[in-house]
Design a protein around this motif. Sequence first.
Motif, PDB file in Angstrom:
ATOM      1  N   ASN A  63       0.816  -1.215   0.000  1.00  8.61           N
ATOM      2  CA  ASN A  63       0.000   0.000   0.000  1.00  8.61           C
ATOM      3  C   ASN A  63       0.850   1.265   0.000  1.00  8.61           C
ATOM      4  O   ASN A  63       0.492   2.260  -0.621  1.00  8.61           O
ATOM      5  N   GLU A  64       2.003   1.222   0.706  1.00 10.18           N
ATOM      6  CA  GLU A  64       2.906   2.382   0.693  1.00 10.18           C
ATOM      7  C   GLU A  64       3.435   2.606  -0.719  1.00 10.18           C
ATOM      8  O   GLU A  64       3.584   3.736  -1.172  1.00 10.18           O
TER       9      GLU A  64
ATOM     10  N   LYS B 286       1.901   1.596  -3.540  1.00  9.07           N
ATOM     11  CA  LYS B 286       0.802   2.015  -4.413  1.00  9.07           C
ATOM     12  C   LYS B 286       0.481   3.501  -4.253  1.00  9.07           C
ATOM     13  O   LYS B 286       0.108   4.166  -5.216  1.00  9.07           O
ATOM     14  N   ARG B 287       0.613   4.004  -3.031  1.00 10.43           N
ATOM     15  CA  ARG B 287       0.299   5.417  -2.805  1.00 10.43           C
ATOM     16  C   ARG B 287       1.280   6.341  -3.510  1.00 10.43           C
ATOM     17  O   ARG B 287       0.986   7.514  -3.744  1.00 10.43           O
TER      18      ARG B 287
ATOM     19  N   TYR C 268      -7.213   7.102  -3.040  1.00 12.00           N
ATOM     20  CA  TYR C 268      -5.848   7.402  -2.607  1.00 12.00           C
ATOM     21  C   TYR C 268      -5.844   8.227  -1.315  1.00 12.00           C
ATOM     22  O   TYR C 268      -4.807   8.747  -0.907  1.00 12.00           O
TER      23      TYR C 268
ATOM     24  N   SER D 291      -3.673   8.013   4.763  1.00 12.21           N
ATOM     25  CA  SER D 291      -4.197   6.736   4.278  1.00 12.21           C
ATOM     26  C   SER D 291      -5.507   6.471   4.998  1.00 12.21           C
ATOM     27  O   SER D 291      -5.724   6.965   6.104  1.00 12.21           O
TER      28      SER D 291
ATOM     29  N   LYS E 291      -6.473   4.211   6.679  1.00  5.13           N
ATOM     30  CA  LYS E 291      -6.307   3.592   7.991  1.00  5.13           C
ATOM     31  C   LYS E 291      -6.221   4.632   9.098  1.00  5.13           C
ATOM     32  O   LYS E 291      -6.586   4.389  10.236  1.00  5.13           O
TER      33      LYS E 291
ATOM     34  N   PRO F 270      -4.108   2.160  -3.080  1.00  2.00           N
ATOM     35  CA  PRO F 270      -3.690   1.636  -1.767  1.00  2.00           C
ATOM     36  C   PRO F 270      -4.867   1.383  -0.827  1.00  2.00           C
ATOM     37  O   PRO F 270      -4.933   1.944   0.257  1.00  2.00           O
ATOM     38  N   VAL F 271      -5.793   0.579  -1.257  1.00  4.14           N
ATOM     39  CA  VAL F 271      -6.973   0.272  -0.442  1.00  4.14           C
ATOM     40  C   VAL F 271      -7.078  -1.248  -0.321  1.00  4.14           C
ATOM     41  O   VAL F 271      -7.011  -1.936  -1.340  1.00  4.14           O
ATOM     42  N   PRO F 272      -7.216  -1.765   0.912  1.00  3.44           N
ATOM     43  CA  PRO F 272      -7.354  -3.222   1.037  1.00  3.44           C
ATOM     44  C   PRO F 272      -8.543  -3.732   0.213  1.00  3.44           C
ATOM     45  O   PRO F 272      -9.569  -3.053   0.112  1.00  3.44           O
TER      46      PRO F 272
END
Lengths: 254, 738
Positions: free
Chosen positions: A74-75, A77-78, A106, B12, B14, B281-283
């Motif tokens: 995820n880091e 992908k961001r 995002y 993010s 989270k 960046p999303v589960p």
Amino acid sequence: MITVKGLTKVFEGNGECIRAVDDLSFSVAKGEVYGLLGPNGAGKTTTLRMVLGLLEPTSGYAEVAGFRSTEFPNEVKRRVGLVSASAGLYQWLSPREILLFFADLYGISPELAHQELDRLAELFDLHAFLDRRCATLSTGQKQRVQLARALIHNPPIMLLDEPTRGLDVLGTQVIFDYIVHVRDEGKAVIVSTHRLDEAQRLCDRFGLLHQGNLVSEGTFDELKQESGCSTLTEMFLQLADVKPASDDVQEATA
Amino acid sequence: MTQAPDRNDPPSPKKLHPVARARWLMRLALKELKETLRDRRTMVTLLLMPLLVYPLLSVAFQKFLMTSLSASEQIVYNIGIESEQAGNILKNYLELGDRLIKQQEGSQGEVPEQKGKPASAVLGALPNQFEPQIKYFLAENLRESVQSLKVDVGVRVQNIEKLSLIDQQIVAIDCELLYPENSRLSEDVLSYIERRLRVVNQKYLPQRLKLLDVSERVQPIKMTQRSVESIAGGVAGSFSLSTLVPLILILMTITGAVYPAIDLTAGERERGTLEMLIAAPVPRLQLLLAKYVAVLTVALLTATVNLTAMTVTIMSVGLGSILFGEAGLSGIVVVQIFALLILFAAFFSAVLLALTSFARSFKEAQAYLIPLILVSLAPGMLSLIPGLRLNGFLAVMPLANIVLLSRDLFENSADGFLAITVVVSTVGYALIAIAVAGWVFGADAILYGSHGSWSDLFRKPIQKRTAPSFTSAMFCLAVLFPAYLLASNFMGRLGDIGIQSRLTYSGLLTVLLFLVLPSIIARVNQVEFRSTFSLSVPKPVAWPAAILLGLSLWPIAFELVIWAKSFGVGNLDPQFLQRITSLLEEWHQLSPVFILLALAVTPAVCEEFFFRGYLLSALRTRDTERNAILLSGLLFGLFHLIVTDALALERFIPSTLLGMILGWVCCTTGSLYPGIVLHACHNGFLLMVSYYQDQLAERGWGIEESSHLPIGWIVASALISAFGLFSIHRFTRRTLPG
């Protein structure tokens, strides 16, 4: 910004093993455009997918801004914007809705997302069709929406997978301008393409892929010196034909 | 490893506050919803279908009733009487009443028969065609005749006396009308008689009043009614029409959810948008939750439109009393049904998403959904069986539980505890389905098809594999469960073939399905036997440890069964228990060695071969060892629940636990053999306890079916088991090949 080390992907299926990418290593710096070149089936797309953390490598790793794509997908992908020729758009949504949706994905705040949207609409001249359904857009307009979508979170790294595939001269020029624009913004860029002539105009450094192996790597001058050829196309044909793939891999990774 | 990023990173998801996070998720869901609702195809299933279907259905229903009524020669009303004399008096009065009614109708124009009664509402269009034929039956025991539905209404005529009028004498009677509960036809007959006798009373009333002698009775006929509990098999008549309504509503809700579920999962891949989505960046589970909210919303919208269209149709056509009895369709019932539809939509949307997430295209998704819809029709149809009551088992059967509960709500006979069971089990199923969908959706196998497909099952691989593929294991399981079930049922139909033949047949079946079938599939798929079935010799300590575990685990299993029963889980059918007891008696004709071979050793070898051999190795290629053990244990428990224990719910927990322990033993020792020994000892010990239970009881070692074991036994069993597990963990751990 991007480091790839010993990256390997083996696909198992239909009773056979295919080494799509074999022990690939290269790196890309900030503000640099790296051309991942090779014919269809050379492993370019698979490499990009592994860099982004969409596919798990069989061995080796890819690091983006210091994050390994297998450990911190995820880091990674961001920090990456992906443009792919095979990507589609949501037919029943407008470009505005799509761009705001991706901004949400995002984690961009709604206020910032609207600012970015205005900036990108200006940059790609989207205003005329920003609220029309995507199904009604022309190919060129769709392409511009895709390019804007990849930049909505203002990523420091761009991955472009066959960005000019299926585009006419005008469309291709838009892509060229886009790449120049993102390079000027200081982003690290990897462009995968089989159009060697285009790559020659665009990229700072090149990696020539053949059957999953990195056959040769360097700036255009370095490759010219190495091969004695004047164009990338000639170089590629020569390198791919003359040298057996296995020898090249050892050379490239040495 | 980490370094400072180049720019200020956006927060993010989270890091978001829960409220902001919920808003964020809703925004994602809103996008999915917009995409779906703008699609014309959704609107067709959402709006157009219900708006057309219910009026059309009601027209068809009316037509059917009309034609079936006019086509049938005549409706017959069977009236029971106790004597011929009573019959004649009643007959005369009914005929007189009939004539009087016809005279009234003749003078007032056409008044529909039995205004406000169910049949007349539908039959408004055919006023005088409805002419029942009255048949009288002499019944010695009138009450019994009514109870057994031999007659529709029984009329007990009492206190026959002469009654003077001004110019004539008539007969006065007291009538007691006996009718069965829950019979629509009897209600019609009852009102038929009532109306005619009332008209007769009205005719003679003025004459009687003229005489004005208050000590004498005024009315010639006095009527009382008494309902009689029916004994002719639950609800009288064919089946309750009110069951059909929830089934239709559920099917319509399904149609609403199917298209968005496919479009938002398989459609993403087909459009080429899935990769971009997964690149964010999303589960994956969160992406899926947004999609779930959208599918659920569309399903609920469809349900609302359907319920509204149905209610309006029923109200306007006047079918309410036919479908839901005298009270018609009340507001509370509509609200309750809507709540159930929410529950159903929540469950079915999750199941749909779980299934369509596997698909890589619209076509593939449709291919998956057709069997699902056919499978869901089966429990729906099951619930149409007349007299079928919601019980503990049906309350946990997906779909059937909701249909039956809806029917009970319509009939005002819902049970609170069972209703809660339905809700809790359905929510549980929905959560499981969402978890599966989240696991599958956007997995690289689906995204890029790197894991192969079902067609790999039938393709011979070039290289030998160390473990079977997940797909082939699931295929094996899909063949095994129904095949075993069918073959066992077939054995049940063989009749009296003797206990020995029965056990031999059962043993052969086990060998064939658990040993031969996986071996054939493994052979076809070029899978290495040694690694797949863990056929290596374990360290010596494993043997005694397995025997210890095999002999010491049963008190814990026994206590778990008692514990489950104390929570009301799985009260076995007394008939089933009786069968087991008679089976135990039959066993004594056989030698204990034969029983051990047939019921302990054979199942232990074969089940271990499949569950800990084939299935566990396949699961380990997909997930961690721990998860593979848990899942294989669960499947082992399910197999015993569904197939061998005749749905004895209380056996599920101990079977699953045993399955997990056996899986752990196999993984830890790297060998199938200790598990076989453990399994055989466990089964064998329990069998021998049953076999010699009389002798044991004589010595004071008897085990009562429903009481707890002495605490000392449980403690000793737990200590020995712990020692066995420790020995395996400490002294036999080894690396598995492959």
